[in-house]
Design an enzyme around this catalytic site. Structure first.
Site, PDB file in Angstrom:
ATOM      1  N   TYR A 175     -16.741  -9.773 -10.599  1.00 11.64           N
ATOM      2  CA  TYR A 175     -16.133 -10.882  -9.581  1.00 11.64           C
ATOM      3  C   TYR A 175     -17.148 -11.007  -8.137  1.00 11.64           C
ATOM      4  O   TYR A 175     -17.782  -9.690  -7.476  1.00 11.64           O
ATOM      5  CB  TYR A 175     -15.132 -10.575  -9.954  1.00 11.64           C
ATOM      6  N   THR A 182     -24.252 -31.927 -12.957  1.00 11.22           N
ATOM      7  CA  THR A 182     -24.023 -30.657 -13.993  1.00 11.22           C
ATOM      8  C   THR A 182     -25.144 -30.554 -14.557  1.00 11.22           C
ATOM      9  O   THR A 182     -26.734 -30.837 -14.152  1.00 11.22           O
ATOM     10  CB  THR A 182     -23.113 -31.395 -15.598  1.00 11.22           C
ATOM     11  N   ASP A 232     -24.629 -38.861  -7.886  1.00 13.79           N
ATOM     12  CA  ASP A 232     -24.369 -38.060  -9.019  1.00 13.79           C
ATOM     13  C   ASP A 232     -25.204 -37.897  -9.667  1.00 13.79           C
ATOM     14  O   ASP A 232     -25.254 -39.187 -10.357  1.00 13.79           O
ATOM     15  CB  ASP A 232     -22.732 -38.483 -10.041  1.00 13.79           C
ATOM     16  N   GLU A 261     -16.506 -13.450  -5.582  1.00 10.15           N
ATOM     17  CA  GLU A 261     -16.115 -14.376  -4.700  1.00 10.15           C
ATOM     18  C   GLU A 261     -16.730 -14.414  -2.763  1.00 10.15           C
ATOM     19  O   GLU A 261     -17.748 -13.459  -3.036  1.00 10.15           O
ATOM     20  CB  GLU A 261     -14.914 -14.341  -4.181  1.00 10.15           C
ATOM     21  N   ARG A 280     -23.411 -24.627 -19.191  1.00  9.41           N
ATOM     22  CA  ARG A 280     -22.405 -25.954 -18.591  1.00  9.41           C
ATOM     23  C   ARG A 280     -22.192 -24.671 -17.373  1.00  9.41           C
ATOM     24  O   ARG A 280     -21.616 -24.097 -17.177  1.00  9.41           O
ATOM     25  CB  ARG A 280     -21.328 -25.736 -19.951  1.00  9.41           C
ATOM     26  N   LYS A 325     -26.596 -31.298 -19.173  1.00 11.37           N
ATOM     27  CA  LYS A 325     -27.107 -32.616 -19.616  1.00 11.37           C
ATOM     28  C   LYS A 325     -28.589 -32.224 -19.948  1.00 11.37           C
ATOM     29  O   LYS A 325     -29.494 -31.332 -20.797  1.00 11.37           O
ATOM     30  CB  LYS A 325     -26.884 -34.126 -18.995  1.00 11.37           C
TER      31      LYS A 325
HETATM   32  N1  DSN Z   1     -18.661 -35.860 -19.935  1.00  8.11           N
HETATM   33  C1  DSN Z   1     -19.340 -36.180 -19.375  1.00  8.11           C
HETATM   34  C2  DSN Z   1     -20.555 -37.163 -19.744  1.00  8.11           C
HETATM   35  O1  DSN Z   1     -20.554 -36.929 -21.543  1.00  8.11           O
HETATM   36  O2  DSN Z   1     -21.089 -38.036 -19.796  1.00  8.11           O
HETATM   37  C3  DSN Z   1     -19.365 -36.479 -18.196  1.00  8.11           C
HETATM   38  O3  DSN Z   1     -18.416 -35.750 -17.160  1.00  8.11           O
END
Ligand code: DSN
Length: 418
Positions: A55, A227, A201, A57, A236, A230
């Site tokens: 942990y 994120t 974003d 925080e 993730r 990707k």
């Molecule tokens: N679920 C993601 C996507 O597949 O684009 C976006 O949050």
């Protein structure tokens, strides 16, 4: 996880076998879901470490638990690599994923009932950009922009008109099904006119930006959320980048505003991915992702597929299947049976419902990680055409096993990172 004698195998053979099966599946299919990828063995190793036991925080140097001798430098490395790679003033690497990252931005800048503007979900935006069923469309007043019917592209004049009429305090640009370059400078100009905070974003395109294959929002957007799993090819997780002016507000919103302890094993994986993304090899990767998407888009167009906006500038292609007389869901299921993994998706102005829409969303991050090149994209388009044509004719069950064999043969030549 090839060794049958692992601790997981000993402790829980059921889960071990399912994990192995998923590993085989990811190896033997052509993964075209544009938000997915394969992490490197190093990223995978970092995420499966004892860091999960701890942990922490707070932030480096200011924690609410002792024992941070090694966690602090790990998080600081991730922060430094994020700011260095993207050229941002400040980075918060703690958000659990993209939706919490975006929620933290609302918490930092909006009070309930105030106005946010974002791209509508069926037009290519994201749930958290103010879509009605999301908390962001329920707790805040949301106004939504889309794309032009004639071009399938964003119209900055429409965005400006809506912004001037509604005067949102927060504007989101970016989304999940946008096949074209985002005009960050244009959005920044609109945001400046009404004194709104601009949030880019970049979840889908972060890796392309890091690799120089898409313009960067740094210098245009006040806040950038992404994120990490990707095109960036990390675990993730998510990050928020921002100008120094907003650093305190963002950090306070993530913790203690929204989250508790950060997931330190994920932070380590993010740090490793950011190091990898700063290499010349990753720049080549990012450009190859785009080259593959262009090749796939061209081959699909030659075969009579209709693409939203007529093609792609990035990693993503949105196919409108209406002219092929099949639905997105039926096509996605038939392609999956043939070893080609896609996701069904709405297209702009879709007359069908989101759970059985007209479109298919595909992309090239995963196949590019495996080393596939434009010539293989022509093969993939051919297989997609065979399956979709057979589906429309009613003989898809005869075709999918044949395509599947060819798919497996190609995947054997291009293995995922191990
Ligand atoms: N679920 C993601 C996507 O597949 O684009 C976006 O949050």
């Amino acid at each position: 996880m090839n060794n049958a004698n692992t601790a997981l195998q000993q402790a829980d053979p059921d889960i071990a076998e399912l994990v192995r099966a998923e590993e085989r599946r990811q190896d033997e299919v052509i993964r075209l879901i544009p938000s997915e990828n394969y992490v490197s063995a190093a990223v995978l190793e970092a995420t499966g470490t004892v860091l999960t036991n701890k942990y922490s925080e707070g932030y480096p140097g200011k924690r609410y638990y002792e024992g941070q001798q090694f966690i602090d430098p790990i998080e600081q490395l991730a922060i430094n690599r994020a700011t260095g790679l993207f050229g941002a003033d400040h980075a918060n690497v703690q958000p659990y994923s993209g939706s919490p990252a975006n929620l933290a931005v609302y918490l930092a800048f909006l009070r309930p009932g105030e106005t946010v503007m974002g791209m509508s979900l069926p037009m290519g935006g994201h749930l958290t950009h103010g879509w009605a069923v999301s908390a962001t469309g329920t707790w805040f007043k949301s106004v939504q922009y889309g794309v032009r019917r004639d071009t399938g592209r964003l119209d900055m004049d429409q965005v400006r008109d809506l912004a001037l009429a509604e005067r949102p305090k927060l504007i989101f640009c970016g989304g999940t099904a946008i096949p074209r370059t985002i005009d960050f400078a244009g959005f920044a100009q609109v945001a400046r006119e009404i004194d709104a905070v601009l949030v880019a974003d970049i979840a889908h395109i972060a890796g392309l930006i890091a690799g120089g294959a898409h313009p960067s929002p740094v210098g245009h957007a006040d806040v950038i959320t992404t994120t990490t799993h990707k095109t960036l090819r990390g675990p993730r997780g998510a990050m928020i980048l921002c100008t120094q002016q907003h650093a305190k507000a963002i950090d306070k919103a993530v913790f203690p505003g929204l989250q508790g302890g950060p997931h330190n094993h994920t932070t380590a994986g993010i740090a490793v991915a950011l190091k990898e993304a700063a290499t010349p090899e990753f720049r080549t990767y990012a450009h190859n992702v785009v080259a593959n998407a262009r090749a796939l888009a061209e081959s699909l167009t030659e075969r009579g597929f209709e693409l939203v906006s007529g093609g792609t500038d990035n990693h993503l292609i949105l196919i409108d299947l209406a002219s092929k007389n099949v639905t997105g869901k039926a096509a996605a299921k038939a392609l999956d049976a043939a070893g080609i993994e896609t996701n069904y998706n709405t297209v702009p102005f879709d007359p069908r419902k989101p759970f059985d829409p007209s479109g298919l969303r595909i992309g090239t991050p995963s196949v590019t990680t495996r080393g596939m090149a434009p010539e293989h994209m022509a093969q993939v388009a051919g297989w997609m055409d065979e399956v979709v044509t057979a589906l429309a004719k009613g003989n898809v069950d005869d075709v999918t096993p044949v395509v599947r064999q060819q798919v497996v043969a190609l995947t054997r030549a291009f293995r995922p990172p191990a």
